[in-house]
Scaffold this motif. Structure first.
Motif, PDB file in Angstrom:
ATOM      1  N   ILE A   9       0.851  -1.203   0.000  1.00 33.89           N
ATOM      2  CA  ILE A   9       0.000   0.000   0.000  1.00 33.89           C
ATOM      3  C   ILE A   9       0.888   1.255   0.000  1.00 33.89           C
ATOM      4  O   ILE A   9       0.621   2.210  -0.732  1.00 33.89           O
ATOM      5  N   TYR A  10       1.968   1.212   0.788  1.00 33.18           N
ATOM      6  CA  TYR A  10       2.880   2.359   0.783  1.00 33.18           C
ATOM      7  C   TYR A  10       3.509   2.553  -0.610  1.00 33.18           C
ATOM      8  O   TYR A  10       3.677   3.674  -1.080  1.00 33.18           O
ATOM      9  N   MET A  28      -4.551  12.118   1.170  1.00 29.53           N
ATOM     10  CA  MET A  28      -5.239  12.226   2.468  1.00 29.53           C
ATOM     11  C   MET A  28      -6.539  13.020   2.300  1.00 29.53           C
ATOM     12  O   MET A  28      -7.563  12.680   2.894  1.00 29.53           O
ATOM     13  N   GLY A  57      -0.087  10.052  13.125  1.00 31.90           N
ATOM     14  CA  GLY A  57       0.444   9.655  11.816  1.00 31.90           C
ATOM     15  C   GLY A  57      -0.579  10.007  10.736  1.00 31.90           C
ATOM     16  O   GLY A  57      -1.450  10.868  10.938  1.00 31.90           O
ATOM     17  N   ASN A  59      -2.966   8.069   9.570  1.00 36.38           N
ATOM     18  CA  ASN A  59      -4.325   7.652   9.926  1.00 36.38           C
ATOM     19  C   ASN A  59      -4.972   8.774  10.738  1.00 36.38           C
ATOM     20  O   ASN A  59      -6.119   9.168  10.465  1.00 36.38           O
ATOM     21  N   ASP A  62      -5.939  11.592   8.494  1.00 35.11           N
ATOM     22  CA  ASP A  62      -7.245  11.365   7.836  1.00 35.11           C
ATOM     23  C   ASP A  62      -8.373  11.841   8.754  1.00 35.11           C
ATOM     24  O   ASP A  62      -9.335  12.484   8.307  1.00 35.11           O
ATOM     25  N   TYR A  84       0.461   9.773  21.097  1.00 38.10           N
ATOM     26  CA  TYR A  84       1.279   8.633  21.534  1.00 38.10           C
ATOM     27  C   TYR A  84       2.739   8.732  21.118  1.00 38.10           C
ATOM     28  O   TYR A  84       3.546   7.864  21.436  1.00 38.10           O
ATOM     29  N   PHE A 129      -4.646   4.495  15.014  1.00 35.42           N
ATOM     30  CA  PHE A 129      -3.571   3.841  14.252  1.00 35.42           C
ATOM     31  C   PHE A 129      -4.164   3.298  12.950  1.00 35.42           C
ATOM     32  O   PHE A 129      -5.288   2.800  12.933  1.00 35.42           O
ATOM     33  N   GLY A 130      -3.369   3.332  11.904  1.00 34.47           N
ATOM     34  CA  GLY A 130      -3.749   2.695  10.646  1.00 34.47           C
ATOM     35  C   GLY A 130      -2.822   1.535  10.369  1.00 34.47           C
ATOM     36  O   GLY A 130      -2.423   0.812  11.294  1.00 34.47           O
ATOM     37  N   ILE A 131      -2.438   1.395   9.112  1.00 38.79           N
ATOM     38  CA  ILE A 131      -1.585   0.265   8.733  1.00 38.79           C
ATOM     39  C   ILE A 131      -0.135   0.466   9.157  1.00 38.79           C
ATOM     40  O   ILE A 131       0.702  -0.405   8.940  1.00 38.79           O
ATOM     41  N   LEU A 133       0.828   0.721  12.256  1.00 38.42           N
ATOM     42  CA  LEU A 133       1.055   0.125  13.582  1.00 38.42           C
ATOM     43  C   LEU A 133       2.119  -0.976  13.467  1.00 38.42           C
ATOM     44  O   LEU A 133       1.966  -1.895  12.667  1.00 38.42           O
ATOM     45  N   ARG A 135       4.060  -1.995  16.544  1.00 37.53           N
ATOM     46  CA  ARG A 135       4.395  -2.544  17.869  1.00 37.53           C
ATOM     47  C   ARG A 135       3.178  -2.360  18.773  1.00 37.53           C
ATOM     48  O   ARG A 135       2.225  -1.670  18.387  1.00 37.53           O
ATOM     49  N   PRO A 137       0.569  -0.973  21.221  1.00 39.55           N
ATOM     50  CA  PRO A 137       0.266   0.372  21.712  1.00 39.55           C
ATOM     51  C   PRO A 137       0.662   0.461  23.184  1.00 39.55           C
ATOM     52  O   PRO A 137       0.590  -0.537  23.909  1.00 39.55           O
ATOM     53  N   PHE A 185      -9.350   1.854   2.825  1.00 40.57           N
ATOM     54  CA  PHE A 185      -8.995   2.528   1.583  1.00 40.57           C
ATOM     55  C   PHE A 185      -8.542   1.570   0.492  1.00 40.57           C
ATOM     56  O   PHE A 185      -7.625   0.776   0.692  1.00 40.57           O
ATOM     57  N   ILE A 209      -9.776   5.700  -3.267  1.00 37.52           N
ATOM     58  CA  ILE A 209      -9.062   6.975  -3.160  1.00 37.52           C
ATOM     59  C   ILE A 209      -8.162   7.199  -4.380  1.00 37.52           C
ATOM     60  O   ILE A 209      -7.245   8.010  -4.353  1.00 37.52           O
TER      61      ILE A 209
HETATM   62  N1  LIG Z   1      -2.357   4.757   0.234  1.00 34.44           N
HETATM   63  C1  LIG Z   1      -3.214   4.760   1.206  1.00 34.44           C
HETATM   64  O1  LIG Z   1      -3.892   3.791   1.401  1.00 34.44           O
HETATM   65  C2  LIG Z   1      -3.349   5.957   2.052  1.00 34.44           C
HETATM   66  C3  LIG Z   1      -3.371   5.823   3.427  1.00 34.44           C
HETATM   67  N2  LIG Z   1      -3.645   6.831   4.252  1.00 34.44           N
HETATM   68  C4  LIG Z   1      -3.658   6.620   5.691  1.00 34.44           C
HETATM   69  O2  LIG Z   1      -2.353   6.455   6.182  1.00 34.44           O
HETATM   70  C5  LIG Z   1      -2.364   5.425   7.174  1.00 34.44           C
HETATM   71  C6  LIG Z   1      -1.006   4.953   7.453  1.00 34.44           C
HETATM   72  O3  LIG Z   1      -0.341   6.038   8.008  1.00 34.44           O
HETATM   73  P1  LIG Z   1       1.091   5.929   8.693  1.00 34.44           P
HETATM   74  O4  LIG Z   1       1.983   5.183   7.810  1.00 34.44           O
HETATM   75  O5  LIG Z   1       1.493   7.315   9.027  1.00 34.44           O
HETATM   76  O6  LIG Z   1       0.835   5.050   9.973  1.00 34.44           O
HETATM   77  P2  LIG Z   1      -0.193   5.175  11.195  1.00 34.44           P
HETATM   78  O7  LIG Z   1      -0.933   3.898  11.254  1.00 34.44           O
HETATM   79  O8  LIG Z   1      -0.978   6.420  11.138  1.00 34.44           O
HETATM   80  O9  LIG Z   1       0.794   5.217  12.467  1.00 34.44           O
HETATM   81  C7  LIG Z   1       1.593   6.347  12.665  1.00 34.44           C
HETATM   82  C8  LIG Z   1       2.962   6.007  13.174  1.00 34.44           C
HETATM   83  O10 LIG Z   1       2.946   5.539  14.491  1.00 34.44           O
HETATM   84  C9  LIG Z   1       4.139   4.822  14.787  1.00 34.44           C
HETATM   85  N3  LIG Z   1       3.738   3.659  15.548  1.00 34.44           N
HETATM   86  C10 LIG Z   1       3.425   2.425  15.101  1.00 34.44           C
HETATM   87  N4  LIG Z   1       3.019   1.644  16.107  1.00 34.44           N
HETATM   88  C11 LIG Z   1       3.078   2.416  17.222  1.00 34.44           C
HETATM   89  C12 LIG Z   1       2.785   2.179  18.565  1.00 34.44           C
HETATM   90  N5  LIG Z   1       2.348   1.000  18.987  1.00 34.44           N
HETATM   91  N6  LIG Z   1       2.949   3.188  19.444  1.00 34.44           N
HETATM   92  C13 LIG Z   1       3.387   4.393  19.041  1.00 34.44           C
HETATM   93  N7  LIG Z   1       3.684   4.676  17.760  1.00 34.44           N
HETATM   94  C14 LIG Z   1       3.537   3.701  16.869  1.00 34.44           C
HETATM   95  C15 LIG Z   1       4.769   4.491  13.468  1.00 34.44           C
HETATM   96  O11 LIG Z   1       5.925   5.260  13.294  1.00 34.44           O
HETATM   97  P3  LIG Z   1       7.355   4.845  13.920  1.00 34.44           P
HETATM   98  O12 LIG Z   1       7.321   5.374  15.339  1.00 34.44           O
HETATM   99  O13 LIG Z   1       7.474   3.348  13.878  1.00 34.44           O
HETATM  100  O14 LIG Z   1       8.341   5.529  13.065  1.00 34.44           O
HETATM  101  C16 LIG Z   1       3.698   4.908  12.455  1.00 34.44           C
HETATM  102  O15 LIG Z   1       4.218   5.364  11.256  1.00 34.44           O
HETATM  103  C17 LIG Z   1      -3.342   4.443   6.575  1.00 34.44           C
HETATM  104  O16 LIG Z   1      -3.813   3.510   7.496  1.00 34.44           O
HETATM  105  C18 LIG Z   1      -4.431   5.386   6.089  1.00 34.44           C
HETATM  106  O17 LIG Z   1      -5.319   5.703   7.131  1.00 34.44           O
HETATM  107  C19 LIG Z   1      -4.249   8.062   3.730  1.00 34.44           C
HETATM  108  O18 LIG Z   1      -3.822   9.159   4.442  1.00 34.44           O
HETATM  109  C20 LIG Z   1      -4.085   8.318   2.269  1.00 34.44           C
HETATM  110  C21 LIG Z   1      -3.438   7.294   1.417  1.00 34.44           C
END
Ligand SMILES: NC(=O)C1=CN([C@@H]2O[C@H](COP(=O)(O)OP(=O)(O)OC[C@H]3O[C@@H](n4cnc5c(N)ncnc54)[C@H](OP(=O)(O)O)[C@@H]3O)[C@@H](O)[C@H]2O)[C@@H](O)CC1
Ligand SMILES: [K+]
Length: 511
Positions: A9-10, A28, A57, A59, A62, A84, A129-131, A133, A135, A137, A185, A209
């Protein structure tokens, strides 16, 4: 429909942004617009309170962008940022600024926060959290998720229930959002279809999208979700200048004293799906009941009265389904083993055929290539051994299918067919089909399709789909509870008609 991993997806995201020459926040914005339209078309400006829980992040981004759209349409919103991590994404920050520009100040929730009050009448948007995640929470975020789950409010998850990883089991099953509905999505996520991870959502739907079509077509995947749109091209229409010989002669081997019904249902299903001819091979005791109950089928009998002792088919069939109601008596095991050595066409093996294989693993090497095995969970466990969780089960099943060069069907709410290292996830079926004889019907249907000339994999994928669809039609007439296996057979014809009628399903039910 392809099922992508988070990494894919990325990749699709990056490819789309480069090819369409759009800024990254444009995707987004598309996501938020789609989410808003979905909600607005249902709520029509209702005065309900919408509480949005947004991570930091994309998610969360969004969710924040959605909040702006909801505010502009005068919805009553409360925005919480689940703080977080310090590592906020660029597009999250951009949308947070846009929100503040409109004088909306989210409440920031940290590890010492008081849990916000949630009324059961509120609507929760879960964008924590989205995709991304990767580790567990932290404890306080887990507690917040538990608090949302306990609220009894309607929970709409963005992309995936927060706390549910897209490619492994959750670390703590209490720390996963139980979504009433997921708006995901572009592509479905594999976790929606597995018994242990599908329970975190009641229903899901896809929002388009506009990820690049070229990427979606070209990218190779490990799993596909088989919708009407994917299954239709497998179907081969009957020809005007054809005769019953064109559609093959199927043989159903099985049955024992008190278990002739299994063979009867399989043979009936085999003819109902379109095989030209069907012959059953059963112990002598089944002769009269089969000739009476299923006049369209021919009957061959074993020398023994109530079990199978030697499988003799005095012609060359186009397909053979074997195992239902056959028992595992020593003579039958011998007869089955001898038959496996002699036969030179792929078989459809079910029930006691599978049990004999698990009790006599040496026989596994005798299975003709491209045979189709249709175990239910217990039979599967006996064949491939215990598994730690659903992901382990999929790995073991895939390895087993590849090792023996067979098509392996894992029956369940979303039956998955494995062949050639790939899994095909079925989209039809319902809990009413967990009933006696349902598996015999499936075996009969797949055997019929093989007899008609379909190759093993397409026969299985089409058979599994039509079986589920016939079950769905049957259940719509009599309820899940009252559906019987014969009710599935009765609706095979309607399933064929429906295959070319219904719009492509883009949603599914979880728990
Ligand atoms: N193409 C598509 O489909 C589109 C998708 N889009 C959206 O983007 C979403 C994915 O977004 P995202 O990559 O920013 O990740 P997200 O889930 O928001 O997490 C954020 C960050 O948190 C962190 N993290 C992880 N686990 C953790 C934990 N336990 N506790 C604390 N921190 C933790 C980890 O970063 P790290 O700390 O590992 O560097 C991670 O990057 C997707 O689900 C959809 O909603 C749309 O916007 C448009 C196009
Ligand atoms: K989410």
């Amino acid at each position: 429909m392809k099922i992508f991993t988070a990494n894919q997806i990325y990749k699709a995201d990056k490819f789309t942004i480069e090819k369409q020459q759009i800024p990254s926040d444009a995707l987004m914005e598309r996501a938020a617009t789609q989410l808003f339209e979905w909600i607005h078309s249902r709520l029509q400006g209702a005065e309900v309170t919408i509480q949005l829980f947004c991570g930091i992040g994309n998610n969360g981004g969004d969710g924040i962008a959605l909040a702006r759209h909801l505010k502009e349409a005068d919805y009553n919103i409360q925005v919480h940022v689940v703080n977080y991590s310090e590592k906020r994404s660029k597009d999250f920050l951009l949308n947070l600024e846009r929100l503040k520009d409109r004088k909306i100040w989210p409440e920031f929730l940290n590890d010492d926060c008081v849990m916000p009050e949630i009324s059961p009448n509120d609507i929760i948007v879960d964008a924590i959290f989205g995709i991304g995640l990767n580790r567990a929470p932290s404890e306080w975020v887990g507690k917040l998720i538990e608090h949302i789950n306990a609220s009894q409010a309607f929970v709409l998850s963005v992309d995936i229930p927060s706390g549910l990883p897209s490619d492994r089991m959750p670390w703590n099953t209490d720390h996963v959002i139980r979504a009433s509905y997921v708006l995901s999505f572009q592509v479905p996520k594999l976790v929606f279809f597995l018994p242990e991870t599908g329970v975190y959502q009641n229903q899901w739907e896809l929002l388009d999208i506009g990820l690049d079509a070229e990427f979606l077509v070209k990218e190779e995947v490990d799993y596909e979700f088989m919708t009407q749109f994917d299954v239709q091209p497998i179907y081969r229409p009957r020809l005007k200048f054809s005769h019953k010989g064109t559609y093959g002669h199927a043989v159903i081997v099985g049955g024992g004293y008190g278990k002739i019904g299994a063979v009867q249902m399989a043979a009936n299903a085999c003819l109902s799906i379109g095989a030209g001819l069907a012959t059953t091979f059963v112990p002598e005791c089944g002769y009269h009941s089969l000739q009476t109950a299923l006049p369209e089928a021919m009957v061959l009998t074993d020398a023994e009265d109530d079990y199978i002792s030697e499988i003799k088919i005095p012609f060359k069939p186009n397909a053979i389904g074997i195992g239902m109601g056959m028992g595992t008596k020593e003579e039958t095991v011998q007869a089955f083993g001898k038959f496996l050595k002699e036969v030179d066409l792929p078989l459809v093996i079910d029930a006691d055929g599978l049990n004999i294989l698990s009790q006599n693993p040496k026989l596994l090497n005798e299975i003709p290539k491209l045979s189709i095995l249709t175990p239910h969970p217990k039979e599967l466990e006996r064949l491939i051994g215990e598994w730690k969780n659903d992901f382990d089960k999929l790995d073991k099943a895939k390895t087993f299918a590849t090792k023996h060069d067979i098509v392996l069907v894992i029956k369940g709410a979303h039956t998955i067919t494995f062949y050639g290292g790939k899994g095909y996830v079925n989209s039809t079926g319902n809990p009413g089909m967990a009933t006696a004889g349902s598996g015999d019907v499936l075996t009969g249907m797949i055997t019929g399709l093989v007899a008609m000339g379909y190759d093993s994999l397409p026969a299985t994928v089409l058979g599994v789909y039509l079986h589920g669809l016939a079950g769905d039609i049957g259940a719509s007439l009599v309820s899940y509870d009252a559906l019987k296996a014969t009710g599935i057979i009765e609706n095979i014809g309607k399933a064929y008609l429906e295959l070319f009628k219904r719009p492509e399903p883009q949603e599914g039910k979880g728990a």
